[in-house]
Design a protein around this motif. Structure first.
Motif, PDB file in Angstrom:
ATOM      1  N   LEU A  40     -67.968 -43.875  27.783  1.00 40.66           N
ATOM      2  CA  LEU A  40     -67.180 -42.886  28.513  1.00 40.66           C
ATOM      3  C   LEU A  40     -65.685 -43.205  28.413  1.00 40.66           C
ATOM      4  CD1 LEU A  40     -67.706 -40.375  30.278  1.00 40.66           C
ATOM      5  CD2 LEU A  40     -67.696 -41.895  32.260  1.00 40.66           C
ATOM      6  N   ASP A  41     -65.332 -44.464  28.605  1.00 31.31           N
ATOM      7  CA  ASP A  41     -63.933 -44.879  28.491  1.00 31.31           C
ATOM      8  C   ASP A  41     -63.399 -44.630  27.077  1.00 31.31           C
ATOM      9  OD1 ASP A  41     -63.960 -45.720  31.130  1.00 31.31           O
ATOM     10  OD2 ASP A  41     -64.181 -47.849  30.636  1.00 31.31           O
ATOM     11  N   ALA A  42     -64.201 -44.991  26.085  1.00 37.88           N
ATOM     12  CA  ALA A  42     -63.773 -44.789  24.693  1.00 37.88           C
ATOM     13  C   ALA A  42     -63.612 -43.300  24.401  1.00 37.88           C
ATOM     14  CB  ALA A  42     -64.786 -45.413  23.735  1.00 37.88           C
ATOM     15  N   TYR A  46     -60.194 -41.375  23.217  1.00 34.35           N
ATOM     16  CA  TYR A  46     -60.100 -40.621  21.960  1.00 34.35           C
ATOM     17  C   TYR A  46     -59.691 -39.171  22.220  1.00 34.35           C
ATOM     18  CZ  TYR A  46     -62.719 -44.658  20.219  1.00 34.35           C
ATOM     19  OH  TYR A  46     -63.130 -45.926  19.908  1.00 34.35           O
ATOM     20  N   VAL A  47     -60.230 -38.573  23.264  1.00 37.13           N
ATOM     21  CA  VAL A  47     -59.856 -37.194  23.617  1.00 37.13           C
ATOM     22  C   VAL A  47     -58.396 -37.144  24.045  1.00 37.13           C
ATOM     23  CG1 VAL A  47     -60.239 -35.339  25.293  1.00 37.13           C
ATOM     24  CG2 VAL A  47     -62.183 -36.412  24.153  1.00 37.13           C
ATOM     25  N   ALA A  52     -52.940 -35.417  22.985  1.00 39.07           N
ATOM     26  CA  ALA A  52     -51.518 -35.773  22.860  1.00 39.07           C
ATOM     27  C   ALA A  52     -50.996 -35.417  21.474  1.00 39.07           C
ATOM     28  CB  ALA A  52     -51.325 -37.264  23.141  1.00 39.07           C
ATOM     29  N   GLN A  53     -51.807 -35.648  20.453  1.00 37.68           N
ATOM     30  CA  GLN A  53     -51.390 -35.314  19.096  1.00 37.68           C
ATOM     31  C   GLN A  53     -51.285 -33.801  18.904  1.00 37.68           C
ATOM     32  OE1 GLN A  53     -50.174 -37.515  16.763  1.00 37.68           O
ATOM     33  NE2 GLN A  53     -50.232 -38.538  18.748  1.00 37.68           N
ATOM     34  N   VAL A  76     -50.247 -43.689  15.271  1.00 39.48           N
ATOM     35  CA  VAL A  76     -51.450 -43.210  15.967  1.00 39.48           C
ATOM     36  C   VAL A  76     -52.701 -43.700  15.244  1.00 39.48           C
ATOM     37  CG1 VAL A  76     -52.787 -41.148  16.571  1.00 39.48           C
ATOM     38  CG2 VAL A  76     -50.325 -41.211  17.008  1.00 39.48           C
ATOM     39  N   ALA A  77     -52.706 -43.603  13.917  1.00 38.19           N
ATOM     40  CA  ALA A  77     -53.862 -44.055  13.139  1.00 38.19           C
ATOM     41  C   ALA A  77     -54.084 -45.555  13.319  1.00 38.19           C
ATOM     42  CB  ALA A  77     -53.670 -43.715  11.665  1.00 38.19           C
ATOM     43  N   LYS A  78     -52.994 -46.321  13.316  1.00 35.99           N
ATOM     44  CA  LYS A  78     -53.106 -47.772  13.500  1.00 35.99           C
ATOM     45  C   LYS A  78     -53.635 -48.085  14.900  1.00 35.99           C
ATOM     46  CE  LYS A  78     -50.451 -52.023  13.459  1.00 35.99           C
ATOM     47  NZ  LYS A  78     -49.554 -52.518  14.475  1.00 35.99           N
ATOM     48  N   ASP A  79     -53.069 -47.432  15.911  1.00 37.10           N
ATOM     49  CA  ASP A  79     -53.522 -47.653  17.286  1.00 37.10           C
ATOM     50  C   ASP A  79     -54.987 -47.259  17.463  1.00 37.10           C
ATOM     51  OD1 ASP A  79     -50.960 -48.501  17.872  1.00 37.10           O
ATOM     52  OD2 ASP A  79     -50.385 -46.671  18.950  1.00 37.10           O
ATOM     53  N   LEU A  80     -55.360 -46.153  16.847  1.00 38.53           N
ATOM     54  CA  LEU A  80     -56.739 -45.684  16.946  1.00 38.53           C
ATOM     55  C   LEU A  80     -57.704 -46.664  16.263  1.00 38.53           C
ATOM     56  CD1 LEU A  80     -58.418 -43.403  18.093  1.00 38.53           C
ATOM     57  CD2 LEU A  80     -58.141 -42.186  15.943  1.00 38.53           C
ATOM     58  N   ALA A  81     -57.314 -47.176  15.108  1.00 37.54           N
ATOM     59  CA  ALA A  81     -58.157 -48.156  14.411  1.00 37.54           C
ATOM     60  C   ALA A  81     -58.344 -49.409  15.263  1.00 37.54           C
ATOM     61  CB  ALA A  81     -57.548 -48.513  13.064  1.00 37.54           C
TER      62      ALA A  81
END
Length: 124
Positions: A40-42, A46-47, A52-53, A76-81
């Motif tokens: 749920l947290d993840a 991600y949402v 935001a994007q 954003v891609a780096k943070d998401l990874a």
């Protein structure tokens, strides 16, 4: 020969079968809750990132804004990874904890059952 009364039989049944079953059920419910909350947290993270994007993209008005937006996508891609890796590590940690606790619970229950069987054979 000693006779076992109903209360003793009930207590032995509880000690050998029901108490271990309750303990294992509690362990499973706790694990399920932790996994669900992690997911749920993840999912929320991600949402939130996606929203935001999308909002950032809607603010693009010119070429400079588009360039700035595209440069921001790398971060954003780096943070998401990093987030995905952290989430995966968290799930693995929860699974390892569950395995260790379930093994300990099983070992304790086997030991208790052996002790009870030994005690019962001595009283029979």
């Amino acid at each position: 020969m000693r006779t076992i009364n109903t209360n003793e039989m009930t207590q032995q049944f509880d000690n050998m079968f029901m108490a271990p079953a309750r303990a294992f059920a509690a362990l499973n419910v706790d694990f399920a809750e932790k996994i669900f909350n992690a997911q749920l947290d993840a999912g929320k993270a991600y949402v939130d990132t996606s929203m935001a994007q999308a909002r950032s993209f809607m603010d693009v008005k010119d070429v400079e804004g588009l360039r700035s937006y595209m440069e921001g996508q790398q971060k954003v891609a780096k943070d998401l990874a990093e987030r995905v890796k952290g989430d995966a590590d968290k799930v693995v940690g929860l699974q390892q904890d569950f395995i260790q606790k379930s093994q300990k619970l099983t070992e304790d229950n086997v030991k208790q059952a052996q002790e009870a069987a030994t005690k019962m054979s001595k009283t029979a």
